[in-house]
Scaffold this motif. Sequence first.
Motif, mmCIF file in Angstrom:
data_model
loop_
_atom_site.group_PDB
_atom_site.id
_atom_site.type_symbol
_atom_site.label_atom_id
_atom_site.label_comp_id
_atom_site.label_asym_id
_atom_site.label_seq_id
_atom_site.Cartn_x
_atom_site.Cartn_y
_atom_site.Cartn_z
ATOM 1 N N HIS A 10 0.871 -1.174 0.000
ATOM 2 C CA HIS A 10 0.000 0.000 0.000
ATOM 3 C C HIS A 10 0.908 1.224 0.000
ATOM 4 C CE1 HIS A 10 -3.419 2.351 2.209
ATOM 5 N NE2 HIS A 10 -3.282 2.730 0.960
ATOM 6 N N TYR A 11 0.922 1.940 -1.100
ATOM 7 C CA TYR A 11 1.929 2.976 -1.330
ATOM 8 C C TYR A 11 1.940 4.080 -0.272
ATOM 9 C CZ TYR A 11 4.854 6.435 -3.545
ATOM 10 O OH TYR A 11 5.857 7.340 -3.784
ATOM 11 N N GLN A 12 0.831 4.767 -0.116
ATOM 12 C CA GLN A 12 0.844 5.992 0.685
ATOM 13 C C GLN A 12 1.347 5.811 2.122
ATOM 14 O OE1 GLN A 12 0.537 8.975 -0.741
ATOM 15 N NE2 GLN A 12 1.257 9.722 1.219
ATOM 16 N N PRO A 13 0.818 4.881 2.883
ATOM 17 C CA PRO A 13 1.314 4.823 4.262
ATOM 18 C C PRO A 13 2.631 4.064 4.426
ATOM 19 C CG PRO A 13 -0.452 3.247 3.982
ATOM 20 C CD PRO A 13 -0.345 4.018 2.692
ATOM 21 N N GLY A 73 -6.958 -6.594 1.769
ATOM 22 C CA GLY A 73 -8.249 -6.292 1.180
ATOM 23 C C GLY A 73 -8.241 -5.174 0.147
ATOM 24 N N ARG A 74 -7.105 -4.579 -0.134
ATOM 25 C CA ARG A 74 -7.043 -3.512 -1.130
ATOM 26 C C ARG A 74 -7.132 -4.107 -2.537
ATOM 27 N NH1 ARG A 74 -6.387 1.186 0.809
ATOM 28 N NH2 ARG A 74 -5.749 2.058 -1.179
ATOM 29 N N ILE A 77 -3.739 -4.669 -4.404
ATOM 30 C CA ILE A 77 -2.929 -5.673 -3.699
ATOM 31 C C ILE A 77 -3.493 -7.055 -4.027
ATOM 32 C CG2 ILE A 77 -2.196 -6.572 -1.445
ATOM 33 C CD1 ILE A 77 -0.951 -3.837 -2.027
ATOM 34 N N ASN A 78 -4.819 -7.204 -3.903
ATOM 35 C CA ASN A 78 -5.465 -8.483 -4.229
ATOM 36 C C ASN A 78 -5.175 -8.880 -5.670
ATOM 37 O OD1 ASN A 78 -6.507 -8.526 -1.645
ATOM 38 N ND2 ASN A 78 -8.588 -8.006 -2.259
ATOM 39 N N HIS A 79 -5.262 -7.930 -6.572
ATOM 40 C CA HIS A 79 -4.992 -8.202 -7.988
ATOM 41 C C HIS A 79 -3.557 -8.711 -8.167
ATOM 42 C CE1 HIS A 79 -5.156 -7.678 -12.347
ATOM 43 N NE2 HIS A 79 -3.962 -7.122 -12.239
ATOM 44 N N GLU A 80 -2.604 -8.053 -7.530
ATOM 45 C CA GLU A 80 -1.206 -8.466 -7.660
ATOM 46 C C GLU A 80 -0.978 -9.865 -7.098
ATOM 47 O OE1 GLU A 80 0.407 -3.855 -7.473
ATOM 48 O OE2 GLU A 80 0.463 -5.090 -5.662
ATOM 49 N N ILE A 81 -1.593 -10.158 -5.975
ATOM 50 C CA ILE A 81 -1.462 -11.492 -5.378
ATOM 51 C C ILE A 81 -2.038 -12.546 -6.321
ATOM 52 C CG2 ILE A 81 -2.270 -13.000 -3.508
ATOM 53 C CD1 ILE A 81 -2.208 -10.449 -1.690
ATOM 54 N N ALA A 111 -3.786 -6.924 8.966
ATOM 55 C CA ALA A 111 -4.367 -8.255 8.782
ATOM 56 C C ALA A 111 -3.645 -9.000 7.660
ATOM 57 C CB ALA A 111 -5.852 -8.123 8.453
ATOM 58 N N ASN A 112 -3.798 -10.303 7.655
ATOM 59 C CA ASN A 112 -3.205 -11.158 6.629
ATOM 60 C C ASN A 112 -3.972 -10.964 5.314
ATOM 61 O OD1 ASN A 112 -2.447 -13.300 4.945
ATOM 62 N ND2 ASN A 112 -2.215 -14.726 6.639
ATOM 63 N N PRO A 113 -3.335 -10.409 4.277
ATOM 64 C CA PRO A 113 -4.045 -10.176 3.017
ATOM 65 C C PRO A 113 -4.449 -11.458 2.290
ATOM 66 C CG PRO A 113 -1.720 -9.667 2.767
ATOM 67 C CD PRO A 113 -1.947 -9.958 4.219
ATOM 68 N N PHE A 114 -3.817 -12.562 2.629
ATOM 69 C CA PHE A 114 -4.121 -13.826 1.962
ATOM 70 C C PHE A 114 -5.397 -14.467 2.505
ATOM 71 C CE2 PHE A 114 0.502 -13.143 1.961
ATOM 72 C CZ PHE A 114 0.652 -12.888 0.605
ATOM 73 N N ASP A 115 -5.912 -13.921 3.620
ATOM 74 C CA ASP A 115 -7.213 -14.365 4.137
ATOM 75 C C ASP A 115 -8.359 -13.896 3.241
ATOM 76 O OD1 ASP A 115 -6.290 -15.723 6.382
ATOM 77 O OD2 ASP A 115 -6.548 -14.006 7.731
#
Length: 165
Positions: A10-13, A73-74, A77-81, A111-115
Motif C-alpha cells: 500500500h503505497y501511501q502509508p 483487502g485492497r 494488492i489483491n490483484h497483484e497477489i 491483517a493477513n491479506p491472503f485471508d
Amino acid sequence: MARRVFYSFHYQPDNWRVSQVRNIGAIEGNKPTSDNDWETVTKGGDKAIEKWIADQMHGRSCIVVLIGAETAGRKWINHEIIEGWNAGKGVLGVHIHGLKGVDGKTSSKGANPFDHITYGTGGKKLSSIVKVYDPPYTSSTDVYDHIKKNLESWIEKAIEIRGAN
C-alpha cells in the motif's frame, strides 16, 4: 544469483518502510515508482493499471507482499497477489509494521491479506498455503536485520511451495 521479485504494498502509508526492504542487497526488486509516475498510470484507468502491474511482474519469480496496517483487502494488492499466484510465481507476505516510517514511528500490525483470497475448486483461503512472516522484535533496527537475514530464504521457500501446488 539474486532473485528478481515484485514488491506489493500500500503505497501511501508504507512507501518509506518499503524502501528500507528494497535496499536489502540480496534481492532485486521492482523499480520504485514515483508519485508522478503512479498518477500517470492511474489516470489511464483500470486497464492501464493492470498493464503496468503485468509489465512490472514480467520476469519476476516471486511476489513479496509487504504488509502494513492497511494492506489487506485492497483492490490492487489483491490483484497483484492473484496475478502472481496464477502465473505460478512464489508468493509470501512480510509484516513491516515494526519498521519506522518517515515520521520515525512504527505502525499497527495489519491483517493477513491472503485471508481475503481463495483458490482452487474448494475455495480454500490462500492463507492456508502462503507463508506470512512477522519479525519478532520491537526495535526497528532489529526488525530490519531480521528481514535482511531471512528474506532470501523466505523467497526460496515461497517458490518451492508454489512449485508444489
